[in-house]
Design a protein around this motif. Structure first.
Motif, short mmCIF file in Angstrom:
data_model
loop_
_atom_site.label_atom_id
_atom_site.label_comp_id
_atom_site.label_asym_id
_atom_site.label_seq_id
_atom_site.Cartn_x
_atom_site.Cartn_y
_atom_site.Cartn_z
N GLN A 56 78.90 19.38 1.27
CA GLN A 56 79.21 20.14 0.07
C GLN A 56 79.71 19.24 -1.06
O GLN A 56 79.42 19.47 -2.23
N TRP A 60 79.89 18.39 -5.75
CA TRP A 60 81.14 18.51 -6.49
C TRP A 60 81.16 17.45 -7.58
O TRP A 60 80.56 16.39 -7.45
N THR A 64 86.24 19.33 -9.78
CA THR A 64 86.73 19.89 -8.52
C THR A 64 87.87 19.08 -7.91
O THR A 64 88.43 19.51 -6.91
N ALA A 97 85.31 28.97 -2.48
CA ALA A 97 84.85 28.52 -3.79
C ALA A 97 84.21 27.13 -3.74
O ALA A 97 83.28 26.85 -4.49
N GLY A 99 82.57 26.04 -1.23
CA GLY A 99 81.41 26.10 -0.35
C GLY A 99 81.68 25.56 1.04
O GLY A 99 80.76 25.15 1.74
N GLY A 104 80.91 31.09 1.58
CA GLY A 104 80.89 30.34 0.33
C GLY A 104 79.57 29.65 0.09
O GLY A 104 79.05 29.63 -1.04
N LEU A 108 77.03 30.39 -3.08
CA LEU A 108 76.62 29.32 -3.98
C LEU A 108 75.13 28.99 -3.86
O LEU A 108 74.61 28.23 -4.67
N TRP A 110 73.72 27.44 -1.24
CA TRP A 110 73.62 26.11 -0.65
C TRP A 110 73.20 26.21 0.82
O TRP A 110 73.64 27.11 1.54
#
Length: 115
Positions: A56, A60, A64, A97, A99, A104, A108, A110
């Motif tokens: 993940q 970012w 983040t 948030a 992920g 999550g 998103l 993903w």
């Protein structure tokens, strides 16, 4: 009233929502420096590094960093048994948030690549 668009339409919001971002199984991006403002324990430094090695973290960006730092602080307090109910709740929200939970990741759009 406008007629609803077909999900097959190239302009359909439904179609846009179905796009997935495939995250690499592994990456070699460096972890950013831990933010200043507190003394980080060895365990927190390890957790920081581990989070930035996740699939993940590949997507970012610098925005983040503070959220990941807060996640590490909440994680540390939870493990120490000193976390408030608010910290527990915020920890769960940040996991989603960022992920870091299946829910999550779905939200998103993903998925993690196969080997």
């Amino acid at each position: 009233m406008p007629r609803p668009r077909s999900p097959q339409s190239p302009h359909s919001r439904y179609r846009e929502a179905q796009k997935l971002t495939v995250l690499p199984l592994e990456h070699d991006l460096p972890a950013p420096e831990l933010p200043n403002g507190r003394d980080w324990s060895a365990a927190e430094k390890e957790q920081w590094a581990a989070l930035w090695r996740t699939s993940q973290s590949y997507v970012w960006d610098d925005s983040t960093i503070s959220a990941v730092a807060a996640l590490v602080v909440y994680w540390s307090a939870i493990l120490a048994g000193t976390a408030s109910s608010t910290q527990h709740m915020e920890y769960r929200h940040l996991l989603r948030a960022l992920g870091l939970t299946p829910e999550g990741m779905r939200a998103l759009g993903w998925v993690i690549a196969d080997e």
